[in-house]
Scaffold this motif. Structure first.
Motif, PDB file in Angstrom:
ATOM      1  N   ILE A   1      -7.182   2.643  30.335  1.00  0.00           N
ATOM      2  CA  ILE A   1      -7.759   3.806  31.004  1.00  0.00           C
ATOM      3  C   ILE A   1      -9.119   3.488  31.630  1.00  0.00           C
ATOM      4  O   ILE A   1      -9.561   4.160  32.573  1.00  0.00           O
ATOM      5  CB  ILE A   1      -7.860   5.009  30.029  1.00  0.00           C
TER       6      ILE A   1
ATOM      7  N   PRO B   1     -11.884   9.594  31.179  1.00  0.00           N
ATOM      8  CA  PRO B   1     -12.094   9.963  32.583  1.00  0.00           C
ATOM      9  C   PRO B   1     -12.879  11.271  32.698  1.00  0.00           C
ATOM     10  O   PRO B   1     -12.769  12.153  31.852  1.00  0.00           O
ATOM     11  CB  PRO B   1     -10.662  10.136  33.113  1.00  0.00           C
TER      12      PRO B   1
ATOM     13  N   SER C   1      -2.864   6.504  26.828  1.00  0.00           N
ATOM     14  CA  SER C   1      -3.395   7.831  27.138  1.00  0.00           C
ATOM     15  C   SER C   1      -4.663   8.076  26.319  1.00  0.00           C
ATOM     16  O   SER C   1      -4.685   7.820  25.118  1.00  0.00           O
ATOM     17  CB  SER C   1      -2.343   8.898  26.783  1.00  0.00           C
ATOM     18  N   CYS C   2      -5.719   8.588  26.970  1.00  0.00           N
ATOM     19  CA  CYS C   2      -6.964   8.818  26.226  1.00  0.00           C
ATOM     20  C   CYS C   2      -6.865  10.076  25.373  1.00  0.00           C
ATOM     21  O   CYS C   2      -7.694  10.296  24.495  1.00  0.00           O
ATOM     22  CB  CYS C   2      -8.154   8.890  27.175  1.00  0.00           C
TER      23      CYS C   2
ATOM     24  N   CYS D   1      -0.470  14.951  29.276  1.00  0.00           N
ATOM     25  CA  CYS D   1      -0.415  13.492  29.172  1.00  0.00           C
ATOM     26  C   CYS D   1      -0.325  13.068  27.704  1.00  0.00           C
ATOM     27  O   CYS D   1       0.525  12.262  27.327  1.00  0.00           O
ATOM     28  CB  CYS D   1      -1.637  12.873  29.850  1.00  0.00           C
ATOM     29  N   ARG D   2      -1.184  13.608  26.880  1.00  0.00           N
ATOM     30  CA  ARG D   2      -1.220  13.211  25.463  1.00  0.00           C
ATOM     31  C   ARG D   2       0.124  13.460  24.781  1.00  0.00           C
ATOM     32  O   ARG D   2       0.673  12.577  24.130  1.00  0.00           O
ATOM     33  CB  ARG D   2      -2.328  13.994  24.734  1.00  0.00           C
TER      34      ARG D   2
ATOM     35  N   THR E   1      -2.946  16.805  35.227  1.00  0.00           N
ATOM     36  CA  THR E   1      -3.831  16.089  34.315  1.00  0.00           C
ATOM     37  C   THR E   1      -5.164  15.763  34.989  1.00  0.00           C
ATOM     38  O   THR E   1      -5.290  15.866  36.206  1.00  0.00           O
ATOM     39  CB  THR E   1      -3.168  14.775  33.838  1.00  0.00           C
ATOM     40  N   ILE E   2      -6.122  15.337  34.170  1.00  0.00           N
ATOM     41  CA  ILE E   2      -7.460  15.040  34.699  1.00  0.00           C
ATOM     42  C   ILE E   2      -7.443  13.796  35.578  1.00  0.00           C
ATOM     43  O   ILE E   2      -8.059  13.746  36.622  1.00  0.00           O
ATOM     44  CB  ILE E   2      -8.458  14.838  33.518  1.00  0.00           C
ATOM     45  N   CYS E   3      -6.733  12.786  35.132  1.00  0.00           N
ATOM     46  CA  CYS E   3      -6.778  11.517  35.869  1.00  0.00           C
ATOM     47  C   CYS E   3      -5.362  11.071  36.230  1.00  0.00           C
ATOM     48  O   CYS E   3      -4.376  11.645  35.772  1.00  0.00           O
ATOM     49  CB  CYS E   3      -7.517  10.462  35.042  1.00  0.00           C
TER      50      CYS E   3
ATOM     51  N   GLY F   1      -1.609  10.329  34.074  1.00  0.00           N
ATOM     52  CA  GLY F   1      -0.479  11.242  33.867  1.00  0.00           C
ATOM     53  C   GLY F   1       0.605  11.001  34.903  1.00  0.00           C
ATOM     54  O   GLY F   1       1.797  10.845  34.570  1.00  0.00           O
TER      55      GLY F   1
HETATM   56 FE1  SF4 Z   1      -6.652  11.015  29.443  1.00  0.00          FE
HETATM   57 FE2  SF4 Z   1      -5.695  13.092  30.769  1.00  0.00          FE
HETATM   58 FE3  SF4 Z   1      -6.039  10.740  32.017  1.00  0.00          FE
HETATM   59 FE4  SF4 Z   1      -4.086  11.081  30.201  1.00  0.00          FE
HETATM   60  S1  SF4 Z   1      -4.263  12.066  32.203  1.00  0.00           S
HETATM   61  S2  SF4 Z   1      -5.475   9.349  30.327  1.00  0.00           S
HETATM   62  S3  SF4 Z   1      -5.070  12.418  28.707  1.00  0.00           S
HETATM   63  S4  SF4 Z   1      -7.628  12.068  31.156  1.00  0.00           S
END
Ligand code: SF4
Length: 441
Positions: A169, A187, A353-354, A360-361, A398-400, A403
């Motif tokens: 990541i 992220p 996955s963060c 995503c998680r 998702t944030i980044c 996903g």
């Molecule tokens: Fe982290 Fe969300 Fe990016 Fe997945 S999509 S790595 S949970 S910030």
């Protein structure tokens, strides 16, 4: 034969060291650039049409022009050397064999962007490369190309190498900046973008290793000449790291006018499929881009040859839905099982996955578990639809981009190879001992 700009001297013994690099004309582009104004350099980069070589393909000149320049606030260039995309190893090659090309590119870019302190953030697994880079930095400094008052211009520039901790990541630019600041590599929400608030909230440009190395030939031959190489918006040359079931895995520099067929089968590049097997599919731009079956890989939907460039690989939109990406070209032969392969990727994304966002998680974990079930012959037909549904709910939510990167391979595998998923469901016993590829060819 493709024109070589980045790797033209890679075969020369000792090119890794300043003296040999300099004898081959190294640092003359830097000397030229330091006599130009930063705006003139920016115009050359814009004229070159260079697109970011890390994966997204965003125009580098445009990215640089977004850099905020508030009075009295330091700016930074950060080179993203966290090359962790499965199938991608071209930046490693550049840093290992041509470290001065990167340092020279960084010097020119830092001068253009007004960065007096620039960084290389390198993935932890490339454990032997920081020493190579640090040695090259010391050599450049001793020769007056880094440090204070470079070549008497009054421009100061220091470059530092920061080792990552091995998290995929951290290749995402804002996670990389968090990690560089000493924090967990999560992220950030955007905006603000790094060009406005990046490293320590200062305006920052984050660029891939290959993008920065390409600045050297751009200054050397001019942006206009660089733009004449290649085709359309795919200008210049591109490094491709080819791997998988091919005769000649390695890093190749192409000028983006060759066909995919030529790249796979000619002796100059991949040398054909190993052991004379049939080509089944390919992931042309690193594990995050959609897999493409052989028929769509070699020809477009109109039956025309497909080319190794940004536009052609994505041509047809949903037909291939793929991309040039990072240039990690993974070839699969007829014996490979797409379900097994997709499961391996799903496990990777789940592990990396963060955990910040729920789709995503949780979703990457569900996809991995379902794929594992199907692959072991324990799945049901509904599981294939469930898998499709989960990837749809991850994409764009998702944030980044991790996903999306996790969702796309699953979507493409089901879209193009649904019969293989169904075969596993219909043949539970066979699928425990054989894969689809071996059972069908
Ligand atoms: Fe982290 Fe969300 Fe990016 Fe997945 S999509 S790595 S949970 S910030």
């Amino acid at each position: 034969m493709s024109k070589k700009l980045l790797l033209k001297d890679a075969h020369i013994e000792g090119i890794r060291y300043f003296e040999t690099y300099r004898k081959q004309g190294g640092y003359t582009a830097a000397e030229k650039a330091l006599k130009m104004t930063p705006d003139e350099i920016l115009e050359e980069v814009k004229a070159s049409g260079l697109r970011g070589r890390g994966g997204a393909g965003f125009p580098t000149g445009m990215k640089w022009s977004f850099l905020a320049k508030p009075e009295g606030v330091p700016r930074h260039l950060v080179v993203n050397a966290d090359e962790s995309e499965p199938g991608t190893f071209k930046d490693r090659y550049l840093m290992e064999f041509l470290p001065h090309l990167l340092i020279e590119g960084m010097l020119i870019s830092s001068y253009c962007l007004g960065s007096n302190v620039s960084y290389i953030y390198i993935r932890g697994e490339y454990s032997w490369i920081p020493d190579i880079l640090e040695e090259a930095i010391e050599e450049a400094k001793a020769a007056g190309f880094l440090g204070k008052n470079i070549l008497g211009t009054g421009f100061d520039c220091e470059i530092y190498v920061q080792r990552g901790g091995g998290a995929y990541i951290c290749g995402e630019e804002t996670a990389l900046l968090e990690s560089l600041e000493g924090k967990r590599g999560n992220p950030r929400l955007k905006p603000p973008f790094p060009a406005v608030k990046g490293l320590w909230e200062r305006p920052t440009v984050v660029n891939n290793v290959e993008s920065i190395a390409a600045i050297v030939p751009i200054i050397d031959i001019t942006g206009a000449e660089y733009a004449k190489i290649g085709v359309g918006r795919s200008t210049g040359t591109k490094l491709i790291s080819a791997c998988g079931n091919i005769n000649k895995p390695g890093v190749y520099e192409i000028d983006m006018t060759i066909t995919v067929e030529e790249f796979i089968y000619s002796d100059e590049y991949c040398g054909g499929i190993k052991d004379g097997k049939k080509l089944k599919a390919c992931i042309p731009g690193g594990s995050s881009v959609p897999i493409v079956p052989a028929n769509l890989l070699l020809r477009t939907v109109n039956g025309e040859p497909r080319y190794m460039n940004y536009e052609s690989l994505a041509d047809g939109g949903f037909a291939t839905g793929t991309m040039m990406g990072s240039g990690g070209f993974i070839v699969l032969d007829e014996d490979q099982c797409i379900v097994d392969h997709t499961m391996t990727l799903a496990r990777f994304y789940n592990h990396e996955s963060c955990g910040q966002c729920t789709p995503c998680r949780e979703g990457t974990g569900w996809m991995y578990k379902i794929l594992k079930k199907i692959e072991k012959g324990e799945g049901k037909m509904e599981d294939i639809d469930l898998l499709w549904d989960i990837q749809r709910k991850i994409e764009g939510n998702t944030i980044c981009p991790l996903g999306d990167a996790a969702a796309w391979p699953v979507a493409a595998a089901i879209r193009h190879f649904r019969d293989e998923f169904e075969w596993h469901v219909k043949n539970p016993e066979l699928s425990q001992t054989q894969n689809y590829g071996l059972a069908h060819y």
